[in-house]
Every structure is written in C-alpha cells, then in structure tokens.
Design a protein around this motif. Structure first.
Motif, PDB file in Angstrom:
ATOM      1  N   PHE A   8       5.760   3.346   4.082  1.00  0.00           N
ATOM      2  CA  PHE A   8       6.566   2.309   3.456  1.00  0.00           C
ATOM      3  C   PHE A   8       7.311   1.465   4.486  1.00  0.00           C
ATOM      4  O   PHE A   8       7.410   0.235   4.335  1.00  0.00           O
ATOM      5  N   ILE A   9       7.803   2.102   5.536  1.00  0.00           N
ATOM      6  CA  ILE A   9       8.574   1.364   6.544  1.00  0.00           C
ATOM      7  C   ILE A   9       7.666   0.708   7.574  1.00  0.00           C
ATOM      8  O   ILE A   9       7.732  -0.506   7.811  1.00  0.00           O
ATOM      9  N   VAL A  10       6.787   1.521   8.205  1.00  0.00           N
ATOM     10  CA  VAL A  10       5.988   1.021   9.333  1.00  0.00           C
ATOM     11  C   VAL A  10       4.889   0.064   8.877  1.00  0.00           C
ATOM     12  O   VAL A  10       4.668  -0.982   9.487  1.00  0.00           O
ATOM     13  N   TRP A  11       4.205   0.420   7.780  1.00  0.00           N
ATOM     14  CA  TRP A  11       3.035  -0.346   7.367  1.00  0.00           C
ATOM     15  C   TRP A  11       3.307  -1.371   6.275  1.00  0.00           C
ATOM     16  O   TRP A  11       2.437  -2.183   5.955  1.00  0.00           O
ATOM     17  N   HIS A  12       4.508  -1.328   5.717  1.00  0.00           N
ATOM     18  CA  HIS A  12       4.799  -2.278   4.643  1.00  0.00           C
ATOM     19  C   HIS A  12       6.062  -3.100   4.907  1.00  0.00           C
ATOM     20  O   HIS A  12       6.001  -4.327   4.976  1.00  0.00           O
ATOM     21  N   HIS A  24       0.758  -4.317  -4.669  1.00  0.00           N
ATOM     22  CA  HIS A  24       1.665  -4.863  -3.657  1.00  0.00           C
ATOM     23  C   HIS A  24       1.326  -4.322  -2.268  1.00  0.00           C
ATOM     24  O   HIS A  24       1.281  -5.087  -1.293  1.00  0.00           O
ATOM     25  N   PHE A  25       1.065  -3.017  -2.160  1.00  0.00           N
ATOM     26  CA  PHE A  25       0.685  -2.425  -0.869  1.00  0.00           C
ATOM     27  C   PHE A  25      -0.633  -3.016  -0.381  1.00  0.00           C
ATOM     28  O   PHE A  25      -0.783  -3.343   0.802  1.00  0.00           O
ATOM     29  N   ARG A  39      -8.301  -9.616  -5.516  1.00  0.00           N
ATOM     30  CA  ARG A  39      -7.074  -9.043  -6.079  1.00  0.00           C
ATOM     31  C   ARG A  39      -7.330  -7.646  -6.640  1.00  0.00           C
ATOM     32  O   ARG A  39      -6.471  -6.774  -6.552  1.00  0.00           O
ATOM     33  N   VAL A  40      -8.493  -7.447  -7.229  1.00  0.00           N
ATOM     34  CA  VAL A  40      -8.854  -6.103  -7.695  1.00  0.00           C
ATOM     35  C   VAL A  40      -8.971  -5.161  -6.500  1.00  0.00           C
ATOM     36  O   VAL A  40      -8.525  -4.007  -6.553  1.00  0.00           O
ATOM     37  N   PHE A  41      -9.556  -5.658  -5.412  1.00  0.00           N
ATOM     38  CA  PHE A  41      -9.682  -4.854  -4.198  1.00  0.00           C
ATOM     39  C   PHE A  41      -8.307  -4.473  -3.662  1.00  0.00           C
ATOM     40  O   PHE A  41      -8.103  -3.333  -3.211  1.00  0.00           O
ATOM     41  N   TYR A  42      -7.347  -5.418  -3.680  1.00  0.00           N
ATOM     42  CA  TYR A  42      -5.979  -5.100  -3.271  1.00  0.00           C
ATOM     43  C   TYR A  42      -5.454  -3.883  -4.052  1.00  0.00           C
ATOM     44  O   TYR A  42      -4.882  -2.955  -3.481  1.00  0.00           O
ATOM     45  N   SER A  43      -5.650  -3.928  -5.361  1.00  0.00           N
ATOM     46  CA  SER A  43      -5.117  -2.873  -6.227  1.00  0.00           C
ATOM     47  C   SER A  43      -5.768  -1.530  -5.932  1.00  0.00           C
ATOM     48  O   SER A  43      -5.087  -0.498  -5.839  1.00  0.00           O
ATOM     49  N   ILE A  44      -7.086  -1.531  -5.783  1.00  0.00           N
ATOM     50  CA  ILE A  44      -7.790  -0.269  -5.545  1.00  0.00           C
ATOM     51  C   ILE A  44      -7.428   0.292  -4.172  1.00  0.00           C
ATOM     52  O   ILE A  44      -7.260   1.514  -4.007  1.00  0.00           O
ATOM     53  N   ILE A  86      -4.181   4.493  -1.159  1.00  0.00           N
ATOM     54  CA  ILE A  86      -3.061   4.930  -0.324  1.00  0.00           C
ATOM     55  C   ILE A  86      -2.155   5.872  -1.110  1.00  0.00           C
ATOM     56  O   ILE A  86      -1.785   6.957  -0.633  1.00  0.00           O
ATOM     57  N   LEU A  87      -1.796   5.489  -2.327  1.00  0.00           N
ATOM     58  CA  LEU A  87      -0.927   6.331  -3.154  1.00  0.00           C
ATOM     59  C   LEU A  87      -1.618   7.634  -3.529  1.00  0.00           C
ATOM     60  O   LEU A  87      -0.997   8.705  -3.523  1.00  0.00           O
ATOM     61  N   ASN A  88      -2.909   7.575  -3.842  1.00  0.00           N
ATOM     62  CA  ASN A  88      -3.642   8.787  -4.208  1.00  0.00           C
ATOM     63  C   ASN A  88      -3.725   9.769  -3.046  1.00  0.00           C
ATOM     64  O   ASN A  88      -3.662  10.984  -3.243  1.00  0.00           O
ATOM     65  N   LEU A  89      -3.898   9.243  -1.832  1.00  0.00           N
ATOM     66  CA  LEU A  89      -3.910  10.127  -0.657  1.00  0.00           C
ATOM     67  C   LEU A  89      -2.571  10.852  -0.509  1.00  0.00           C
ATOM     68  O   LEU A  89      -2.528  12.039  -0.183  1.00  0.00           O
ATOM     69  N   LEU A  90      -1.491  10.124  -0.776  1.00  0.00           N
ATOM     70  CA  LEU A  90      -0.157  10.718  -0.712  1.00  0.00           C
ATOM     71  C   LEU A  90       0.018  11.759  -1.820  1.00  0.00           C
ATOM     72  O   LEU A  90       0.481  12.884  -1.570  1.00  0.00           O
ATOM     73  N   PHE A  91      -0.358  11.409  -3.041  1.00  0.00           N
ATOM     74  CA  PHE A  91      -0.210  12.326  -4.168  1.00  0.00           C
ATOM     75  C   PHE A  91      -1.065  13.574  -3.979  1.00  0.00           C
ATOM     76  O   PHE A  91      -0.626  14.691  -4.280  1.00  0.00           O
TER      77      PHE A  91
END
Length: 302
Positions: A217-221, A104-105, A122-127, A132-137
């Motif tokens: 989540f707010i600014v970029w999504h 979704h991001f 679509r695979v590129f979207y997911s990766i 983004i999530l991995n950088l946060l984690f």
C-alpha cells in the motif's frame, strides 16, 4: 528531461529496493514492532496520499473557482454514505470495497504504462488488483477470515482463496503476455511484470498481514500516487513541490486521522478487533478517493 518510460523504470527500481529493505526488516522486528510501524506508515503516508482529493477534483473538473468547502461537504457525505452502507449490509459493502480497491490498485500500477481507457483495459486493471488482494488473502487466510467474520458474520471457505488466486493469476499472466504480443508493452516489461508478481507473493508469504499490506500500500501505491499528484498539481515533482503538496493536504489528513481515532474509540472494541475497525474505516474513505483518481486519470495525462 527524462522521458516517461525512464521515470517509470527509475520509480520501479526504487520500489523494488524499498520492498526488499522492508522484507529485511522483518528479520529484526518482532510482530508487535511490525504492526506499529505498519500503522504508522499507513496513518501518515497512506492517508496522506488521499488527502488532496478535493483540490484534485477541482483540477479534474476545471472548476478551481468553486469553493473547496462545497467539495469537502460532498466528499464527506459520500464517506458517511459508505459507513451507512456498511451498517445496512456489510457483506455487499465489503464486496464493493474489494472490487473498487482492486480496480484502484490495478489502475495505479498500469495506467502510465498502457495509457488506454477502453473497457478491456479497465477490466484488466480490476483483475490485476484482485490478484494482488487475493495473493494477500491467500497467504493470511485465517486472519482475513477473522476480519470478514467480524464485519459480516460470514466465513469464507479456505479453498476459495486458492481458486481465486489461480483464476486471477492465469488471467493476468495471459493478459500480460498478450499485451507483449500486441506490442502494447515492451517484452522487457512483460518479464518485469512477471518478476513483480513473484516479488509480491514473496512479500505476502513472509510478512505479517498488516506489514505485508503496508509494504504494498505504501511502496507500490501511495508513494507513486503522491509523486503523480504533486507533479500534476504543481507542474512537476520536486522537493519544494512535495512540501507544497503536504501543506495543502495537512488539514484533510488531520481530519481523516482524527475521525479514524474517534471511530475506533466510539465503536465497541469488545465486538471488533482494532484491525477490523481500521479496515472498515479504510473502506469508507476509499470509495470517494477511487472515484476522484479515476476521473483524474481520465481527464489528465499523468
């Protein structure tokens, strides 16, 4: 009227400025203030951006004559099924939530730029979303591990975050360069996207977990999504149409926030932290929203 590329560039400029402003606030706010501000933004703008899903689903289906109450019942049923899924097997449910959120991001960030629904994109979207999530984690691994452990009873090895970041980063950079080579995106866009990846790392490194998440989540999504949805629902984005969007979403937004508050009050807070409960509920309401928006992007040109 500005063309779509100009609109995207202007929106990106706003998001970059807003991001640096949010980072600047971390110098003056303590962690408690950051946390309250983050929750305020997520509870308001964050949840609002998914509160018109019923109307958008009707629009995507081309069945605006069907009563919204029917779609609401289906939508709520999906959310309840997600909650039951978490109760049955939290590990699998959390993994599904991460994968869907990543897609979704990525879709939100890239769909206007690429405008292509073939499966490699679509695979590129997911990766990209996983990066983004991995950088946060990676930058908040201890807190993330605590949340995951409370939800699943499983602890993630610390090095796994490093491997995931390096792996997804390599694939995304190669993908962006390849898209530039194939002229799918302009070379200036290649440089901009690489700059944004560095900016996201800067956010996640300097801000607390909840503040870093809320900035992205707010600014970029959420804000770009609200702009898109408003333009689609009311044939253009304007102040007046934004007010219409907010009025239309008001009831569903209120029900979502009320359900979240009740969920936190009902569940035993001695077993779970407020942040864990918050992300568990966010996961439950994410899946139907992802499905609605993905169908909307497929059926319409926004």
């Amino acid at each position: 009227m500005q063309n779509k590329a100009a609109v995207i560039d202007n929106m990106d400029g706003f998001k970059v400025v807003a991001t640096f402003f949010a980072l600047w606030l971390t110098v003056y706010f303590d962690s408690t203030t950051e946390t309250w501000l983050a929750y305020t933004l997520i509870f308001s703008i964050g949840i609002l951006h998914g509160s018109n899903d019923i109307q958008l689903l009707q629009l995507a289906q081309g069945k605006g004559n069907i009563k919204s109450s029917r779609w609401l019942m289906i939508y709520v049923a999906v959310i309840l099924l997600c909650i039951v899924f978490f109760l049955i097997d939290a590990r699998v449910a959390l993994l599904v939530f991460i994968v869907f959120s990543a897609y979704h991001f990525g879709e939100q960030h890239w769909h206007e730029i690429l405008q292509n629904s073939i499966w490699p994109i679509r695979v590129f979207y997911s990766i990209y979303g996983l990066l983004i999530l991995n950088l946060l984690f990676y930058n908040h691994s201890e807190e993330v591990n605590q949340i995951i452990f409370e939800m699943t009873g499983y602890e993630i090895p610390g090095m796994l975050y490093t491997y995931l970041v390096l792996g997804t980063l390599a694939i995304v950079i190669l993908g962006i360069v390849f898209l530039g080579y194939r002229n799918e995106i302009k070379h200036t866009r290649v440089l901009k996207e690489l700059f944004l990846l560095g900016l996201f790392y800067l956010i996640f490194f300097n801000a607390s977990l909840i503040w870093a998440f809320s900035i992205y989540f707010i600014v970029w999504h959420s804000i770009p999504s609200i702009q898109e949805q408003t333009g689609l629902m009311y044939s253009g984005f304007s102040k007046e149409n934004l007010i219409k969007y907010m009025k239309s979403a008001g009831l569903y937004w209120f029900l979502s926030v009320t359900a979240l508050v009740l969920f936190i009050l009902i569940v035993d807070n001695q077993l779970f932290s407020y942040m864990t409960l918050f992300f568990a509920f966010l996961a439950a309401i994410t899946l139907p929203h992802v499905l609605v928006m993905s169908k909307l992007y497929k059926e319409t040109d926004i």
